[in-house]
Design a protein around this motif. Structure first.
Motif, PDB file in Angstrom:
ATOM      1  N   ARG A 227      71.478  32.206  22.734  1.00 44.90           N
ATOM      2  CA  ARG A 227      71.912  33.604  22.625  1.00 44.90           C
ATOM      3  C   ARG A 227      72.710  33.835  21.339  1.00 44.90           C
ATOM      4  N   ALA A 228      73.609  32.901  21.025  1.00 39.99           N
ATOM      5  CA  ALA A 228      74.418  33.037  19.809  1.00 39.99           C
ATOM      6  C   ALA A 228      73.539  33.039  18.562  1.00 39.99           C
TER       7      ALA A 228
ATOM      8  N   THR B  89      83.652  35.760  31.726  1.00 35.66           N
ATOM      9  CA  THR B  89      82.417  35.370  31.037  1.00 35.66           C
ATOM     10  C   THR B  89      82.404  33.914  30.596  1.00 35.66           C
ATOM     11  N   ASP B  90      83.542  33.244  30.676  1.00 37.67           N
ATOM     12  CA  ASP B  90      83.625  31.848  30.242  1.00 37.67           C
ATOM     13  C   ASP B  90      83.092  30.905  31.315  1.00 37.67           C
TER      14      ASP B  90
ATOM     15  N   LEU C 118      80.486  31.794  19.303  1.00 35.39           N
ATOM     16  CA  LEU C 118      80.502  30.873  20.447  1.00 35.39           C
ATOM     17  C   LEU C 118      81.415  29.704  20.117  1.00 35.39           C
TER      18      LEU C 118
ATOM     19  N   SER D 118      71.849  27.654  26.901  1.00 38.96           N
ATOM     20  CA  SER D 118      71.579  29.097  26.995  1.00 38.96           C
ATOM     21  C   SER D 118      72.458  29.889  26.036  1.00 38.96           C
ATOM     22  N   GLU D 119      73.743  29.537  25.962  1.00 36.07           N
ATOM     23  CA  GLU D 119      74.668  30.276  25.102  1.00 36.07           C
ATOM     24  C   GLU D 119      74.386  30.030  23.619  1.00 36.07           C
TER      25      GLU D 119
ATOM     26  N   ALA E  93      74.201  25.773  30.689  1.00 31.91           N
ATOM     27  CA  ALA E  93      74.941  26.938  30.194  1.00 31.91           C
ATOM     28  C   ALA E  93      75.108  26.866  28.681  1.00 31.91           C
TER      29      ALA E  93
ATOM     30  N   PRO F 162      81.759  32.226  25.272  1.00 33.03           N
ATOM     31  CA  PRO F 162      80.858  33.119  24.537  1.00 33.03           C
ATOM     32  C   PRO F 162      81.639  34.210  23.805  1.00 33.03           C
TER      33      PRO F 162
END
Length: 345
Positions: free
Chosen positions: A187-188, A235-236, A195, A183-184, A180, A251
């Protein structure tokens, strides 16, 4: 031996049914099948159905004695598709492709549940060999296989969930957190999003295990996991990082919002009375993603902030020191002071 073979051959010839008996024998054989069988022409008109086909129709609302011969099966499928039936639309297209010689055969699995049971069928159409303009349609029951597939799918889903779930707390485990976080961060970086991480540790947890036993210690971890789960956003990502440490991946959350969340959680834990153990506290380290950081760098920041919280008296929230590469220690200290003030507000 030779004479026995001659006698057997003679008997098989005398027992052989006459050609005139074959249509009746074939009809009886077709009616003995569990499969629903129909014979159609190139326009979709039905010329023959077996007993299973008629029985299924009667069981599903068709009037007794309904005459299938002459009905257009293709038209029925087209009408179902026009009414929005996805299965009817796909079956119509598949049958049409075979009738127009675009495909050698077509088969399709579909559900046809009754009020009392779940049922699945495999529909198949293919040309009749050495018969011009004739096609055979069969519907075979595949319910047993589909139910078995569903059981296997549910089991696989359960195993997949267990593989990324901490057995004690039910939170995400280390492997899930690693995936996770990676991935985050991706994305950030790609979308220039905020983030933050919150790393927390139960204060004096060894004392709990030594004084009250490991079962009591486990109960404390489970209750803290419940508190975390109940007080974060959908979303966390919340997980058990290891031992008595937990990690929150937040996020689209800047350092101020992350610190406020950490402070809220700190107060909830501080005010909670744990079964057998009484009051407990946690220390928190907060870090926010800066462009170019990888998972290890961001985790090190959160860990260093947590370490500082532990060394500064515990039961507190600390923010990672190098939020930006400030020119000197004084600038960095002033920035941290302003962030701490914002959190308190």
């Amino acid at each position: 031996m030779k004479r026995d073979l001659q006698v057997s051959h003679h008997q098989s010839r005398t027992d052989k049914p006459a050609a005139s008996d074959f249509p009746g024998l074939l009809q009886a054989a077709m009616d003995s099948l569990d499969s629903q069988i129909a014979l159609i022409d190139g326009a979709g008109v039905i010329h023959y159905v077996n007993k299973s086909w008629c029985d299924f129709g009667n069981e599903n609302g068709m009037p007794s004695g309904y005459t299938w011969i002459g009905s257009n099966y293709l038209a029925v499928c087209r009408a179902a598709g026009n009414r929005g039936d996805c299965d009817g639309r796909q079956v119509y297209a598949g049958i049409k492709s075979v009738l127009e010689s675009d495909a050698p055969c077509f088969q399709y699995e579909y559900p046809c549940h009754s009020p009392n049971e779940q049922r699945w069928f495999m529909m198949r159409i293919a040309p009749v060999l050495e018969a011009e303009n004739r096609y055979i349609i069969s519907h075979n029951v595949i319910t047993g296989r589909k139910l078995a597939e569903q059981r296997i799918e549910r089991l696989n889903e359960k195993l997949s969930l267990l593989a990324v779930t901490d057995k004690l707390t039910g939170l995400a485990n280390r492997m899930k957190l690693d995936d996770a976080l990676e991935s985050e961060i991706t994305r950030a970086h790609r979308y220039r999003k905020k983030l933050s991480l919150v790393l927390l540790d139960v204060d004096h947890f060894k004392e709990v295990n030594d004084k009250f036993g490991h079962s009591a210690g486990d109960a404390v971890l489970v209750r803290i996991a419940e508190i975390l789960r109940a007080n974060v956003r959908a979303t966390d990502v919340v997980g058990r990082w290891g031992g008595e440490e937990f990690l929150l991946i937040l996020p689209e959350c800047d350092v101020v919002a992350a610190s406020r969340m950490a402070e809220k959680l700190r107060l909830i834990v501080e005010r909670h009375s744990f079964v057998f153990v009484g009051k407990r506290t946690c220390s928190f380290g907060v870090a926010t993603y800066q462009s170019g950081q990888d998972c290890t760098a961001l985790l090190c920041l959160a860990d260093s902030a947590l370490y500082r919280a532990k060394n500064s008296g515990r039961n507190r929230v600390e923010i990672a020191a190098d939020i930006k590469p400030y020119a000197n220690t004084s600038d960095r200290t002033n920035k941290l002071a302003s962030l701490n003030q914002a959190v308190k507000q």
